[in-house]
Design an enzyme around this catalytic site. Structure first.
Site, PDB file in Angstrom:
ATOM      1  N   ARG A  90     -31.238 -14.040  -5.668  1.00  0.00           N
ATOM      2  CA  ARG A  90     -32.409 -14.772  -5.178  1.00  0.00           C
ATOM      3  C   ARG A  90     -32.526 -16.129  -5.878  1.00  0.00           C
ATOM      4  NH1 ARG A  90     -36.730 -11.490  -3.679  1.00  0.00           N
ATOM      5  NH2 ARG A  90     -35.930 -10.011  -5.186  1.00  0.00           N
ATOM      6  N   TYR A  91     -32.274 -16.172  -7.183  1.00  0.00           N
ATOM      7  CA  TYR A  91     -32.377 -17.396  -7.968  1.00  0.00           C
ATOM      8  C   TYR A  91     -30.971 -17.855  -8.343  1.00  0.00           C
ATOM      9  CZ  TYR A  91     -37.116 -15.551  -8.567  1.00  0.00           C
ATOM     10  OH  TYR A  91     -38.370 -15.050  -8.356  1.00  0.00           O
ATOM     11  N   ARG A  94     -29.271 -16.148 -11.784  1.00  0.00           N
ATOM     12  CA  ARG A  94     -29.312 -14.720 -12.090  1.00  0.00           C
ATOM     13  C   ARG A  94     -29.272 -13.895 -10.814  1.00  0.00           C
ATOM     14  NH1 ARG A  94     -33.802 -17.620 -12.765  1.00  0.00           N
ATOM     15  NH2 ARG A  94     -35.859 -16.805 -12.288  1.00  0.00           N
ATOM     16  N   CYS A 103     -34.105   7.836 -10.355  1.00  0.00           N
ATOM     17  CA  CYS A 103     -34.978   7.575 -11.498  1.00  0.00           C
ATOM     18  C   CYS A 103     -35.311   8.894 -12.188  1.00  0.00           C
ATOM     19  CB  CYS A 103     -36.296   6.945 -11.043  1.00  0.00           C
ATOM     20  SG  CYS A 103     -36.102   5.438 -10.080  1.00  0.00           S
ATOM     21  N   CYS A 107     -42.504   6.897  -9.357  1.00  0.00           N
ATOM     22  CA  CYS A 107     -43.846   6.361  -9.579  1.00  0.00           C
ATOM     23  C   CYS A 107     -44.535   6.184  -8.232  1.00  0.00           C
ATOM     24  CB  CYS A 107     -43.755   5.027 -10.324  1.00  0.00           C
ATOM     25  SG  CYS A 107     -42.697   5.125 -11.780  1.00  0.00           S
ATOM     26  N   CYS A 110     -44.462   2.558  -6.759  1.00  0.00           N
ATOM     27  CA  CYS A 110     -43.207   1.800  -6.851  1.00  0.00           C
ATOM     28  C   CYS A 110     -42.976   0.884  -5.641  1.00  0.00           C
ATOM     29  CB  CYS A 110     -42.046   2.784  -6.960  1.00  0.00           C
ATOM     30  SG  CYS A 110     -40.442   1.965  -6.978  1.00  0.00           S
ATOM     31  N   ARG A 112     -40.168  -0.087  -4.677  1.00  0.00           N
ATOM     32  CA  ARG A 112     -38.949   0.360  -3.992  1.00  0.00           C
ATOM     33  C   ARG A 112     -39.075   1.825  -3.581  1.00  0.00           C
ATOM     34  NH1 ARG A 112     -35.600  -2.702  -8.242  1.00  0.00           N
ATOM     35  NH2 ARG A 112     -35.439  -4.764  -7.303  1.00  0.00           N
ATOM     36  N   ASP A 270     -47.527  -4.834  -6.028  1.00  0.00           N
ATOM     37  CA  ASP A 270     -46.867  -5.269  -4.796  1.00  0.00           C
ATOM     38  C   ASP A 270     -47.455  -4.554  -3.589  1.00  0.00           C
ATOM     39  OD1 ASP A 270     -44.822  -7.041  -5.907  1.00  0.00           O
ATOM     40  OD2 ASP A 270     -44.070  -5.220  -6.872  1.00  0.00           O
ATOM     41  N   ASP A 307     -45.241 -11.348  -7.345  1.00  0.00           N
ATOM     42  CA  ASP A 307     -44.042 -11.485  -6.539  1.00  0.00           C
ATOM     43  C   ASP A 307     -44.517 -11.800  -5.127  1.00  0.00           C
ATOM     44  OD1 ASP A 307     -41.179 -11.234  -6.827  1.00  0.00           O
ATOM     45  OD2 ASP A 307     -41.610  -9.530  -8.129  1.00  0.00           O
ATOM     46  N   LYS A 314     -41.183 -15.023  -7.822  1.00  0.00           N
ATOM     47  CA  LYS A 314     -42.252 -14.573  -8.714  1.00  0.00           C
ATOM     48  C   LYS A 314     -42.897 -15.803  -9.345  1.00  0.00           C
ATOM     49  CE  LYS A 314     -40.776 -11.159 -11.311  1.00  0.00           C
ATOM     50  NZ  LYS A 314     -39.455 -11.287 -11.650  1.00  0.00           N
TER      51      LYS A 314
END
Ligand code: SF4
Length: 344
Positions: A90-91, A94, A103, A107, A110, A112, A270, A307, A314
């Site tokens: 995206r950037y 990085r 996981c 959560c 989450c 995702r 989010d 975000d 972000k």
């Protein structure tokens, strides 16, 4: 609800949660509908913590079935910037490596949540393509391992992946975003620490949301990482019913710095599906951050970020302490008093 002496752990089904006294059998039908949409898993360490702020993050809730049109399957736009399978670029400098979808906990908030638990681990052949892409794109100087939770992978596999990234010679650092040191501290083994302790700097961002998550075992796991020279940062999601007040966040950030972890990001929640009951407004988040300013050492202050939905990146979202008025600035101090400042 009472809890029986012996609890089957980890808790990966509603039957197991019910036996552990974490869910009400009278709600079973509606929770079955929730579990059909979003996976359930609570690690042994987190199942043992009797704290409302911790339970609310992991125990399924009927309100997860309330989905509004603004909520998205991919709230931060991972797919929009997918360069090769397993890599989001995206950037410029990085890229995010989706090393696994698994996981230690699932959560309830989450971002995702529609993909975690689904298709397992990045295959060797897919990682080959990721390495090829990075070799062709030397502007990428940092790879961020995410998931799922990348620290569920074996030390051997992680070590092998890090060896290949290190061999590229273009990386400034590798970063891991993980829940493991807090929710499954027993996984921070000697072999894992040894895999992370290398010439290429490996930074670790621990995801933690409530001070009660920081058990003695979690503190010991962080100490093992710290002793291996792994810089430790934290990220926290601002969540109604968990930590959306200055007192809880102050306790969390203080316990983090006592464990040599620098609070890094406080994420505005989010727009993930079925997470409306956790959501706070930006105004509430700014008020909490303003309350922390002045009463908490700067080392313990994270950046409050949003975000932007759709994968637009972000950004810090305040609160602001500065506004322009004619030929001067007006600066607000931590107590709310305003002062004039002029650029010379
Ligand atoms: S990716 Fe992180 S936030 Fe999402 S379920 Fe896994 S551990 Fe929780």
């Amino acid at each position: 609800m009472t809890r029986p002496a012996s609890i089957p752990l980890p808790l990966t089904s509603l039957d197991a949660l019910e036996r552990a006294g974490l869910t009400d059998p009278a709600e079973r039908a509606v929770l079955d509908a929730v579990a059909a949409e979003f996976r359930v898993r609570i690690s042994p360490a987190m199942a043992e913590v009797a704290s409302d702020g911790v339970r609310a993050q992991f125990v399924p809730d009927a309100r997860e079935l309330q989905v509004v049109p603004e909520e998205l399957a991919d709230p931060i736009g991972d797919d929009a910037h997918r360069s090769v399978p397993g890599l989001t670029h995206r950037y410029p400098d990085r890229a995010i490596l989706h090393a696994t979808q698994t996981c230690e906990v699932y959560c309830r908030f989450c971002f995702r949540r529609e993909t975690v638990g689904e298709s397992g681990t990045l295959a060797e052949v897919e990682f080959d393509r990721v390495v090829d892409y990075l070799r062709r794109t030397p502007a990428v100087r940092e790879v961020i391992f995410t998931g799922g939770d990348p620290l569920v992978l074996s030390a051997r596999r992680l070590g092998a992946m890090l060896d290949r990234l290190e061999a590229l010679g273009t990386m400034d650092l590798v970063r891991f975003h993980t829940r493991v040191p807090v929710v499954a501290p027993e996984k921070v083994s000697g072999a894992l620490v040894a895999a992370l302790d290398r010439a290429l700097p490996v930074w670790l961002v621990v995801h933690t949301n409530h001070p009660d998550e920081m058990t003695g075992a979690a503190a010991a796991a962080l100490r093992r990482l710290n002793r291996a020279g792994v810089p430790l940062l934290s990220q926290t999601v601002l969540l109604r019913g968990v930590n959306a007040d200055a007192d809880t966040l102050e306790r969390l950030f203080r316990v983090l710095i006592r464990n040599r972890v620098k609070p890094y990001y406080l994420h505005h929640p989010d727009l993930a599906k079925g997470t409306g009951h956790f959501r706070v407004t930006l105004e509430e988040g700014q008020a909490i951050m303003a309350a922390l300013r002045g009463r908490l050492t700067g080392i313990a202050q994270p950046l409050y970020v949003l975000d932007i939905p759709g994968g637009h990146g972000k950004v810090p979202v305040g609160p602001g302490y500065l506004r322009r008025e004619g030929d001067h600035w007006v600066v607000t101090d931590p107590q709310g008093c305003e002062h004039s400042y002029r650029d010379l």
